[in-house]
Design a protein around this motif. Structure first.
Motif, PDB file in Angstrom:
ATOM      1  N   UNK A  12       0.923   4.765  -7.404  1.00  0.00           N
ATOM      2  CA  UNK A  12       0.422   3.777  -8.370  1.00  0.00           C
ATOM      3  C   UNK A  12       0.375   2.438  -7.664  1.00  0.00           C
ATOM      4  N   UNK A  13      -0.761   1.773  -7.765  1.00  0.00           N
ATOM      5  CA  UNK A  13      -0.942   0.498  -7.063  1.00  0.00           C
ATOM      6  C   UNK A  13      -1.152  -0.610  -8.085  1.00  0.00           C
ATOM      7  N   UNK A  14      -0.398  -1.694  -7.928  1.00  0.00           N
ATOM      8  CA  UNK A  14      -0.574  -2.845  -8.820  1.00  0.00           C
ATOM      9  C   UNK A  14      -1.662  -3.765  -8.288  1.00  0.00           C
ATOM     10  N   UNK A  15      -2.227  -4.555  -9.183  1.00  0.00           N
ATOM     11  CA  UNK A  15      -3.244  -5.537  -8.784  1.00  0.00           C
ATOM     12  C   UNK A  15      -2.664  -6.488  -7.749  1.00  0.00           C
TER      13      UNK A  15
ATOM     14  N   UNK B 206      -0.771  -5.112  -1.318  1.00  0.00           N
ATOM     15  CA  UNK B 206      -1.291  -4.723  -0.003  1.00  0.00           C
ATOM     16  C   UNK B 206      -0.573  -3.427   0.383  1.00  0.00           C
ATOM     17  N   UNK B 207      -1.326  -2.333   0.316  1.00  0.00           N
ATOM     18  CA  UNK B 207      -0.759  -1.004   0.591  1.00  0.00           C
ATOM     19  C   UNK B 207      -1.245  -0.541   1.956  1.00  0.00           C
ATOM     20  N   UNK B 208      -0.368  -0.006   2.770  1.00  0.00           N
ATOM     21  CA  UNK B 208      -0.785   0.548   4.060  1.00  0.00           C
ATOM     22  C   UNK B 208      -0.481   2.039   4.106  1.00  0.00           C
TER      23      UNK B 208
ATOM     24  N   UNK C 140       2.876  -4.767   1.601  1.00  0.00           N
ATOM     25  CA  UNK C 140       3.870  -4.891   0.536  1.00  0.00           C
ATOM     26  C   UNK C 140       4.614  -3.568   0.441  1.00  0.00           C
ATOM     27  N   UNK C 141       3.812  -2.486   0.423  1.00  0.00           N
ATOM     28  CA  UNK C 141       4.401  -1.145   0.427  1.00  0.00           C
ATOM     29  C   UNK C 141       3.642  -0.258   1.413  1.00  0.00           C
ATOM     30  N   UNK C 142       4.395   0.619   2.050  1.00  0.00           N
ATOM     31  CA  UNK C 142       3.826   1.527   3.047  1.00  0.00           C
ATOM     32  C   UNK C 142       3.903   2.959   2.514  1.00  0.00           C
ATOM     33  N   UNK C 143       2.831   3.724   2.761  1.00  0.00           N
ATOM     34  CA  UNK C 143       2.853   5.159   2.476  1.00  0.00           C
ATOM     35  C   UNK C 143       2.861   5.868   3.825  1.00  0.00           C
TER      36      UNK C 143
ATOM     37  N   UNK D  72      -6.686 -10.096  -3.098  1.00  0.00           N
ATOM     38  CA  UNK D  72      -7.388  -8.844  -3.401  1.00  0.00           C
ATOM     39  C   UNK D  72      -6.480  -7.633  -3.165  1.00  0.00           C
ATOM     40  N   UNK D  73      -6.537  -6.692  -4.070  1.00  0.00           N
ATOM     41  CA  UNK D  73      -5.818  -5.428  -3.897  1.00  0.00           C
ATOM     42  C   UNK D  73      -6.375  -4.757  -2.643  1.00  0.00           C
ATOM     43  N   UNK D  74      -5.500  -4.421  -1.716  1.00  0.00           N
ATOM     44  CA  UNK D  74      -5.972  -3.929  -0.425  1.00  0.00           C
ATOM     45  C   UNK D  74      -5.282  -2.623  -0.059  1.00  0.00           C
ATOM     46  N   UNK D  75      -6.084  -1.678   0.423  1.00  0.00           N
ATOM     47  CA  UNK D  75      -5.506  -0.451   0.985  1.00  0.00           C
ATOM     48  C   UNK D  75      -5.983  -0.368   2.434  1.00  0.00           C
TER      49      UNK D  75
END
Ligand code: ADP
Length: 364
Positions: free
Chosen positions: A26-29, A32-34, A203-206, A186-189
């Motif tokens: 789940x990604x918040x507005x 920054x997800x990597x 912000x969070x890493x997968x 901006x929400x970023x992946x």
């Protein structure tokens, strides 16, 4: 409610290859997800499913709580920056950045204003009349980013955007991407195989491996609380040292040294008695004088690498090998014995069969 939800997402390619297994996130507005992991682990496939460039075989993809599996790329309000910048060579920087808006038939004055604003964020103001071939790799990548961020999309997707740059440009561009994210919100992946990029940007890493998510967390969580051997070894440079040894009476051997794990294992010691255990410690976590409660070790110095801010010391203790990070002023001589201490609070234990972390008692 999460902005973007991936629920049990799977990808099975037409040739039958199962590239992504039950991906949940789940990604918040504004986050920054990597996605990070070795080549072939399914990062790009997952990103392309989010972009709408690849069908989702199974599972639900939601934007603002609404199922979006069937939406095309344009309807998803995503912009993507690829590894290859894919700029139009015959168009100026201005026209490249403006391209999407021009296609949409946006008013020329509005385009001019937006391009100038975007160019200012990216430091491209002085290059607007140039053709891509007259730009450095880093500048070209900035144009590609500009083209993506000028459209006010909801989700900004980046697939290894720095991999065509040299090492120095990568570091510069990395901090610029962080800055752009701060400015645009901006929400970023972002997809990368590079753990340093992941740690510095996210912000969070997968963390992914072989199509499976291994762990999702902040850089801090992944570094200090890895859930398994893979994550522990992937995050951190040089990687965590691992020693696989049979435990007897709560004690393992590291070369001729004995490491007493009873304090760490507490009641769990009985469960692992007589079994192999994987003992881990980070190169940078050792001490040269025993400041914290821990284990003493003596090992032979094989090689040293002076890097300026620290020295990597390659050691062997019997059959076991490890790398230690020390202050350059403490660099030992090769072929000598080196004494160091591993604090309990920096030790990690893993089940040798499952390779999952064994939660330990807190020892300071
Ligand atoms: P990553 O981005 O982590 O390097 P990818 O998502 O590109 O990995 O690929 C994941 C796996 O899926 C790889 O084993 C790759 O070979 C495979 N793969 C990618 N595209 C296809 C395809 N079109 N058909 C079959 N297998 C594919």
């Amino acid at each position: 409610m999460a902005y973007i939800t991936l629920k049990n997402i799977n990808k099975i390619y037409p040739n039958g290859y199962h590239a992504v297994h039950d991906f949940n996130l789940e990604i918040d507005k504004g986050e920054f997800i990597v996605f990070v992991g070795p080549s072939g682990c399914g990062k790009s496939t997952t990103l392309r499913m989010i972009a709408g460039l690849e069908d989702i075989s199974n599972g639900d993809f939601l934007i603002n709580g609404n199922r979006a599996n069937e939406l095309g790329p344009r309807e998803r309000e995503v912009a993507m920056v690829f590894q290859s910048y894919a700029l139009y060579p015959q168009m100026t920087v201005f026209d490249n950045i403006a391209f999407g808006l021009t296609l949409q038939g946006v008013d020329e004055e509005v385009i001019e204003e937006k391009v100038k604003k975007t160019a200012a964020i990216l430091g491209l103001t002085d290059y607007l009349d140039r053709l891509p071939r007259a730009l450095s790799g880093g500048q070209r990548q900035r144009v590609a980013i500009g083209r993506a961020i000028i459209r006010k999309v909801g989700i900004f997707l980046m697939d290894e955007p720095l991999s065509n740059l040299d090492a120095k440009q990568r570091v510069t561009m990395r901090s610029e991407i962080a800055q752009i994210h701060r400015e645009t919100g901006a929400t970023t992946i972002y997809v990368t195989h590079d753990q340093t990029e992941a740690m510095t940007l996210a912000d969070r890493i997968v963390v992914m491996k072989d199509g499976y998510v291994q762990q999702i967390g902040t850089p801090y969580e992944l570094y200090f609380n890895p859930v398994n051997v893979f994550v522990a070894g992937f995050i951190g440079e040089p990687p965590m040292n691992f020693v696989r040894e049979k435990m007897t009476k709560g004690v393992i051997k590291f070369g001729d040294n004995t490491i007493d794990l009873n304090k760490l294992l507490g009641k769990k010691a009985a469960q692992y008695e007589g079994k192999e255990i994987i003992f881990g410690f980070r190169p940078e976590s050792i001490e040269l004088t025993a400041e914290h409660d821990g284990a003493k070790a003596v090992a032979q110095v094989e090689l040293t690498e002076m890097l300026g801010d620290n020295t990597n010391v390659y050691i062997t203790a019997g059959e076991d090998k490890a790398i230690l990070k020390v202050d350059p002023h403490d660099t030992p001589e090769i072929d000598t014995d080196f004494t160091f201490y591993i604090p309990y609070r920096s030790m990690y234990l893993f089940d040798a069969e499952t390779e999952e972390v064994i939660p330990t008692e807190a020892v300071q």
